[in-house]
Design a protein around this motif. Structure first.
Motif, PDB file in Angstrom:
ATOM      1  N   VAL A 112       0.857  -1.197   0.000  1.00 43.77           N
ATOM      2  CA  VAL A 112       0.000   0.000   0.000  1.00 43.77           C
ATOM      3  C   VAL A 112       0.890   1.242   0.000  1.00 43.77           C
ATOM      4  CG1 VAL A 112      -1.735   1.282   1.298  1.00 43.77           C
ATOM      5  CG2 VAL A 112      -1.793  -1.230   1.293  1.00 43.77           C
ATOM      6  N   ASN A 113       0.821   2.005  -1.084  1.00 46.22           N
ATOM      7  CA  ASN A 113       1.721   3.155  -1.243  1.00 46.22           C
ATOM      8  C   ASN A 113       0.970   4.246  -1.998  1.00 46.22           C
ATOM      9  OD1 ASN A 113       4.274   4.526  -1.267  1.00 46.22           O
ATOM     10  ND2 ASN A 113       4.619   3.821  -3.371  1.00 46.22           N
ATOM     11  N   ALA A 114       1.363   5.495  -1.777  1.00 44.49           N
ATOM     12  CA  ALA A 114       0.790   6.637  -2.517  1.00 44.49           C
ATOM     13  C   ALA A 114       1.783   7.776  -2.441  1.00 44.49           C
ATOM     14  CB  ALA A 114      -0.532   7.061  -1.888  1.00 44.49           C
ATOM     15  N   GLY A 115       1.577   8.814  -3.222  1.00 48.34           N
ATOM     16  CA  GLY A 115       2.403  10.010  -3.080  1.00 48.34           C
ATOM     17  C   GLY A 115       2.185  10.603  -1.690  1.00 48.34           C
ATOM     18  N   GLY A 116       3.130  11.432  -1.234  1.00 44.97           N
ATOM     19  CA  GLY A 116       3.010  12.014   0.105  1.00 44.97           C
ATOM     20  C   GLY A 116       2.036  13.185   0.120  1.00 44.97           C
ATOM     21  N   PRO A 117       1.373  13.420   1.269  1.00 44.56           N
ATOM     22  CA  PRO A 117       0.524  14.611   1.376  1.00 44.56           C
ATOM     23  C   PRO A 117       1.390  15.874   1.375  1.00 44.56           C
ATOM     24  CG  PRO A 117       0.625  13.452   3.494  1.00 44.56           C
ATOM     25  CD  PRO A 117       1.409  12.629   2.510  1.00 44.56           C
ATOM     26  N   PRO A 118       0.828  17.034   1.003  1.00 43.67           N
ATOM     27  CA  PRO A 118       1.654  18.242   0.888  1.00 43.67           C
ATOM     28  C   PRO A 118       2.218  18.688   2.239  1.00 43.67           C
ATOM     29  CG  PRO A 118      -0.672  18.741   0.539  1.00 43.67           C
ATOM     30  CD  PRO A 118      -0.563  17.264   0.646  1.00 43.67           C
ATOM     31  N   PRO A 119       3.391  19.374   2.215  1.00 42.34           N
ATOM     32  CA  PRO A 119       3.931  19.914   3.459  1.00 42.34           C
ATOM     33  C   PRO A 119       3.104  21.113   3.927  1.00 42.34           C
ATOM     34  CG  PRO A 119       5.270  20.600   1.599  1.00 42.34           C
ATOM     35  CD  PRO A 119       4.220  19.674   1.052  1.00 42.34           C
ATOM     36  N   GLY A 120       3.391  21.602   5.127  1.00 41.48           N
ATOM     37  CA  GLY A 120       2.706  22.801   5.630  1.00 41.48           C
ATOM     38  C   GLY A 120       2.558  22.741   7.135  1.00 41.48           C
ATOM     39  N   TYR A 121       2.495  23.948   7.748  1.00 41.37           N
ATOM     40  CA  TYR A 121       2.223  24.052   9.184  1.00 41.37           C
ATOM     41  C   TYR A 121       0.713  24.207   9.377  1.00 41.37           C
ATOM     42  CZ  TYR A 121       7.217  24.506   9.894  1.00 41.37           C
ATOM     43  OH  TYR A 121       8.562  24.256   9.921  1.00 41.37           O
ATOM     44  N   PHE A 122       0.246  23.889  10.586  1.00 41.74           N
ATOM     45  CA  PHE A 122      -1.200  23.824  10.852  1.00 41.74           C
ATOM     46  C   PHE A 122      -1.936  25.077  10.364  1.00 41.74           C
ATOM     47  CE2 PHE A 122      -4.969  24.122  13.626  1.00 41.74           C
ATOM     48  CZ  PHE A 122      -5.580  22.935  13.263  1.00 41.74           C
ATOM     49  N   MET A 123      -1.429  26.282  10.720  1.00 47.21           N
ATOM     50  CA  MET A 123      -2.178  27.501  10.395  1.00 47.21           C
ATOM     51  C   MET A 123      -2.058  27.902   8.923  1.00 47.21           C
ATOM     52  SD  MET A 123      -3.884  28.040  12.996  1.00 47.21           S
ATOM     53  CE  MET A 123      -4.630  29.640  12.688  1.00 47.21           C
ATOM     54  N   GLU A 124      -1.193  27.225   8.180  1.00 48.84           N
ATOM     55  CA  GLU A 124      -1.122  27.480   6.728  1.00 48.84           C
ATOM     56  C   GLU A 124      -2.115  26.614   5.967  1.00 48.84           C
ATOM     57  OE1 GLU A 124       3.756  27.955   6.879  1.00 48.84           O
ATOM     58  OE2 GLU A 124       2.836  26.266   5.853  1.00 48.84           O
ATOM     59  N   LEU A 125      -2.644  25.596   6.635  1.00 49.92           N
ATOM     60  CA  LEU A 125      -3.526  24.631   5.970  1.00 49.92           C
ATOM     61  C   LEU A 125      -4.979  24.906   6.328  1.00 49.92           C
ATOM     62  CD1 LEU A 125      -1.311  21.553   6.859  1.00 49.92           C
ATOM     63  CD2 LEU A 125      -1.665  22.422   4.539  1.00 49.92           C
ATOM     64  N   ALA A 126      -5.880  24.409   5.487  1.00 46.92           N
ATOM     65  CA  ALA A 126      -7.317  24.587   5.734  1.00 46.92           C
ATOM     66  C   ALA A 126      -7.938  23.207   5.933  1.00 46.92           C
ATOM     67  CB  ALA A 126      -7.936  25.288   4.532  1.00 46.92           C
ATOM     68  N   PRO A 127      -9.143  23.155   6.526  1.00 49.94           N
ATOM     69  CA  PRO A 127      -9.790  21.852   6.729  1.00 49.94           C
ATOM     70  C   PRO A 127      -9.872  21.020   5.444  1.00 49.94           C
ATOM     71  CG  PRO A 127     -10.971  23.531   7.943  1.00 49.94           C
ATOM     72  CD  PRO A 127      -9.910  24.250   7.154  1.00 49.94           C
ATOM     73  N   GLU A 128     -10.066  21.696   4.277  1.00 43.97           N
ATOM     74  CA  GLU A 128     -10.166  20.933   3.014  1.00 43.97           C
ATOM     75  C   GLU A 128      -8.855  20.191   2.718  1.00 43.97           C
ATOM     76  OE1 GLU A 128     -11.911  23.987   3.939  1.00 43.97           O
ATOM     77  OE2 GLU A 128     -10.681  24.875   2.362  1.00 43.97           O
TER      78      GLU A 128
END
Ligand code: NAD
Length: 263
Positions: free
Chosen positions: A91-107
């Motif tokens: 089971v493998n996939a590309g990695g989720p995008p980087p980012g700090y909590f407040m730079e990201l949104a619930p979506e």
């Protein structure tokens, strides 16, 4: 040592390059027939051809996005149609995008969960019934060293990969009585195309060279180098093989000793 993969059927996801490709190639070299998937037909067909040439194995390329449940179902059905069974699932996939909590949104969390966690859940739902019927099978989920020590600026990966490890451990307990082994593998720095691109981007950002950036990273790894994809693929193939018949429920680091943790 014969690790017992001759004549076995493996499904390896996200395998047109990098860790998935290396795992599919290692299993093919050990005599397994492999179904591989990625989202783009051109690079997937090219990867399938390289594996055939290097191993002589039968390779079934299937275009699929593992974040899409209908793609997962179609891919598993096509593999079962073609080979009749699935003995091993990576089971493998590309990695989720980087980012700090407040730079990201619930979506961003919803999307990352689809890519990293739900893909593993969907793959397990699609493959486990056949493995139960066979009375055997092995599943290996790819994660990261971040499941042992969260990495800066990677909160999506840190959080969702921990859930994937918990899923694998829970499945190993539930499915053990059916002869199905479930494990996780936690790569450290491995020199895939993605990591090469990252070194170049860091060098451009810092006004250094990719070699400088590599040196900075490897200074903190006890073995003082990154892994090659082949080194990772061999360990993944072993864990998926009958040679690892009494290993279930573990998360194995392949990180050159980088993880500063006792367990
Ligand atoms: P990579 O970018 O070199 O390869 C990713 C592969 O996944 C490609 O074949 C790509 O086409 C395929 N892919 C991506 N998204 C997909 C999707 N939704 N459906 C189907 N296929 C998809 O990456 P890699 O270095 O091989 O890493 C693989 C995984 O391991 C990633 O999740 C990465 O974050 C993780 N990881 C890598 C390292 C490392 O050092 N290389 C370390 C820790 C964790």
């Amino acid at each position: 040592m014969d690790i017992g993969l001759k004549g076995k059927i493996a499904l390896v996801t996200a395998a047109s390059r990098g860790l998935g490709y290396a795992t599919a190639l290692a299993m093919a070299r050990e005599g397994a027939a492999v179904a591989i998937c990625a989202r783009h037909a051109d690079s997937l067909e090219a990867a399938a051809e390289r594996i055939r040439t290097e191993s002589g194995a039968t390779v079934l390329p299937l275009v699929a996005d593992v974040a899409q449940p209908q793609d997962v179902q179609r891919m598993v059905a096509a593999t079962l149609d073609h080979f009749g069974r699935i003995d091993a699932l990576f089971v493998n996939a590309g990695g989720p995008p980087p980012g700090y909590f407040m730079e990201l949104a619930p979506e961003d969390w919803t999307k990352a969960a689809q890519l990293t966690l739900h893909s593993a859940v969907q793959l397990a739902y699609a493959v486990v019934p056949g493995m139960k019927e066979q009375g055997c099978g092995s599943i290996l989920v790819n994660t990261s060293v971040s499941v042992r020590h969260p990495l800066d600026g990677l909160i999506l990966s840190n959080s969702l990969r921990a859930a994937v490890v918990a899923l694998a451990k829970s499945l190993s307990i539930e499915l053990g009585p059916d002869g199905i082994r479930v494990n996780a593998i936690a790569p450290g720095w491995t020199r895939t195309e993605r990591v090469d691109a990252l070194l170049q981007a860091r060098a451009a950002h810092h006004g250094t060279t990719p070699e400088d950036e590599l040196g900075q990273i490897t200074a903190n790894i006890p073995l003082r180098r990154m892994a090659s994809p082949e080194e990772f693929g061999q360990v993944a193939a072993f864990l998926l093989s009958p040679a690892a018949s009494y290993i279930s429920g573990v998360t194995l680091s392949v990180d050159g000793g980088m993880t500063r943790a006792l367990l």
